[in-house]
Design an enzyme around this catalytic site. Sequence first.
Site, PDB file in Angstrom:
ATOM      1  N   LYS A  70      33.199  41.888  38.087  1.00 33.03           N
ATOM      2  CA  LYS A  70      32.957  42.675  39.278  1.00 33.03           C
ATOM      3  C   LYS A  70      33.575  42.026  40.526  1.00 33.03           C
ATOM      4  O   LYS A  70      33.750  42.658  41.541  1.00 33.03           O
ATOM      5  CB  LYS A  70      31.434  42.793  39.519  1.00 33.03           C
ATOM      6  N   GLY A  71      33.854  40.721  40.409  1.00 30.70           N
ATOM      7  CA  GLY A  71      34.179  39.913  41.584  1.00 30.70           C
ATOM      8  C   GLY A  71      35.371  40.375  42.393  1.00 30.70           C
ATOM      9  O   GLY A  71      35.449  40.122  43.589  1.00 30.70           O
ATOM     10  N   GLU A 126      42.213  39.120  40.555  1.00 33.51           N
ATOM     11  CA  GLU A 126      41.027  38.294  40.301  1.00 33.51           C
ATOM     12  C   GLU A 126      40.434  37.809  41.613  1.00 33.51           C
ATOM     13  O   GLU A 126      41.152  37.610  42.586  1.00 33.51           O
ATOM     14  CB  GLU A 126      41.425  37.058  39.466  1.00 33.51           C
ATOM     15  N   ASP A 127      39.121  37.558  41.596  1.00 34.62           N
ATOM     16  CA  ASP A 127      38.492  36.977  42.784  1.00 34.62           C
ATOM     17  C   ASP A 127      38.867  35.501  42.928  1.00 34.62           C
ATOM     18  O   ASP A 127      39.298  35.053  43.978  1.00 34.62           O
ATOM     19  CB  ASP A 127      36.962  37.159  42.752  1.00 34.62           C
ATOM     20  N   ASP A 181      39.160  29.566  38.319  1.00 34.22           N
ATOM     21  CA  ASP A 181      38.456  28.282  38.236  1.00 34.22           C
ATOM     22  C   ASP A 181      39.132  27.444  37.151  1.00 34.22           C
ATOM     23  O   ASP A 181      40.113  26.762  37.408  1.00 34.22           O
ATOM     24  CB  ASP A 181      36.977  28.564  37.956  1.00 34.22           C
ATOM     25  N   PHE A 217      31.575  25.484  45.051  1.00 36.70           N
ATOM     26  CA  PHE A 217      31.124  26.806  44.648  1.00 36.70           C
ATOM     27  C   PHE A 217      31.029  27.705  45.874  1.00 36.70           C
ATOM     28  O   PHE A 217      30.353  27.390  46.837  1.00 36.70           O
ATOM     29  CB  PHE A 217      29.777  26.735  43.926  1.00 36.70           C
ATOM     30  N   ASP A 233      29.879  35.990  43.711  1.00 37.49           N
ATOM     31  CA  ASP A 233      28.420  35.943  43.664  1.00 37.49           C
ATOM     32  C   ASP A 233      27.897  34.616  43.150  1.00 37.49           C
ATOM     33  O   ASP A 233      28.622  33.840  42.522  1.00 37.49           O
ATOM     34  CB  ASP A 233      27.916  37.024  42.706  1.00 37.49           C
ATOM     35  N   ARG A 291      27.645  39.070  47.124  1.00 40.83           N
ATOM     36  CA  ARG A 291      28.962  39.714  47.017  1.00 40.83           C
ATOM     37  C   ARG A 291      29.302  40.497  48.286  1.00 40.83           C
ATOM     38  O   ARG A 291      30.462  40.715  48.600  1.00 40.83           O
ATOM     39  CB  ARG A 291      28.978  40.705  45.839  1.00 40.83           C
TER      40      ARG A 291
HETATM   41  P1  IMP Z   1      37.395  30.624  34.662  1.00 40.79           P
HETATM   42  O1  IMP Z   1      38.673  30.589  35.487  1.00 40.79           O
HETATM   43  O2  IMP Z   1      37.597  31.099  33.254  1.00 40.79           O
HETATM   44  O3  IMP Z   1      36.692  29.298  34.703  1.00 40.79           O
HETATM   45  O4  IMP Z   1      36.360  31.683  35.282  1.00 40.79           O
HETATM   46  C1  IMP Z   1      36.574  32.280  36.511  1.00 40.79           C
HETATM   47  C2  IMP Z   1      35.341  33.110  36.858  1.00 40.79           C
HETATM   48  O5  IMP Z   1      34.222  32.245  37.132  1.00 40.79           O
HETATM   49  C3  IMP Z   1      35.597  33.901  38.152  1.00 40.79           C
HETATM   50  O6  IMP Z   1      36.141  35.171  37.910  1.00 40.79           O
HETATM   51  C4  IMP Z   1      34.208  33.928  38.763  1.00 40.79           C
HETATM   52  O7  IMP Z   1      33.472  35.048  38.268  1.00 40.79           O
HETATM   53  C5  IMP Z   1      33.518  32.657  38.299  1.00 40.79           C
HETATM   54  N1  IMP Z   1      33.603  31.588  39.328  1.00 40.79           N
HETATM   55  C6  IMP Z   1      34.308  30.440  39.259  1.00 40.79           C
HETATM   56  N2  IMP Z   1      34.144  29.701  40.378  1.00 40.79           N
HETATM   57  C7  IMP Z   1      33.334  30.417  41.185  1.00 40.79           C
HETATM   58  C8  IMP Z   1      32.798  30.181  42.513  1.00 40.79           C
HETATM   59  O8  IMP Z   1      33.052  29.162  43.201  1.00 40.79           O
HETATM   60  N3  IMP Z   1      31.989  31.152  43.014  1.00 40.79           N
HETATM   61  C9  IMP Z   1      31.677  32.291  42.326  1.00 40.79           C
HETATM   62  N4  IMP Z   1      32.151  32.562  41.088  1.00 40.79           N
HETATM   63  C10 IMP Z   1      32.968  31.615  40.514  1.00 40.79           C
HETATM   64 MG    MG Z   2      31.112  35.894  38.730  1.00 41.78          MG
END
Ligand code: IMP
Ligand code: MG
Length: 190
Positions: A53-54, A109-110, A113, A163, A170, A176
């Site tokens: 949803k981000g 993407e939001d 990470d 974070f 969120d 959000r």
């Molecule tokens: P990854 O890149 O597979 O570790 O996952 C990325 C997802 O983790 C993002 O789309 C977010 O939903 C969530 N995420 C990672 N870091 C943050 C943060 O600092 N705040 C909020 N959501 C986060």
């Molecule tokens: Mg999330």
Amino acid sequence: MTTESPAKVSEFEHSNLEVLYTAEDISNRVEALGRQITAEYAGKDLVLVGVLKGSCVFLSDLMRSIDLPLEIDFMSVASYKDGTTSSGDIEILKDLTKPIRGKDVIIVEDIIDTGLTLHRLIDILGTRGANSIKVAALLDKPEPRIKKEIVVDFCGFEIPNRFVVGYGLDVAGRFRNLPYVAVIRDPDQL
Ligand code: IMP
Ligand code: MG
């Protein structure tokens, strides 16, 4: 009977939030990304794929900064976390509504990470005959990236490994709706 409304408690001026990027910072940056995409995708068959949803707030603003014909579509995926680290396995909860064969796709993407979710998503969409697949992310945390190298073609801001919430992001479903991006000062006080 008196109908007194409850005292307003502001979500936007929450004392536990430290603003990292204001609504104006974000708006300026998103417009610049939109101009860049407009210049690069002229004459192409552009589809923005938002990852729910981000990405919903970022996608809404980004699409209005791109002065080209385009379509939008959405995917929703669940990533399996192994403790606190992403395992890289994802399940598609909601797939695209239309084929992307021959299209020029930008995954929106939001935040990136570990990059593992996005890496798997690119693998999956990469089998569907798109003409090109690129990535737009509002935020990129380059530091915690393990294993997978991801190229973020259109990046809003590179941020330290903290974070963040707001502008679509969120913590446990909350925040959000903040018009800015903030760091949680004390994660134990939510
Ligand atoms: P990854 O890149 O597979 O570790 O996952 C990325 C997802 O983790 C993002 O789309 C977010 O939903 C969530 N995420 C990672 N870091 C943050 C943060 O600092 N705040 C909020 N959501 C986060
Ligand atoms: Mg999330």
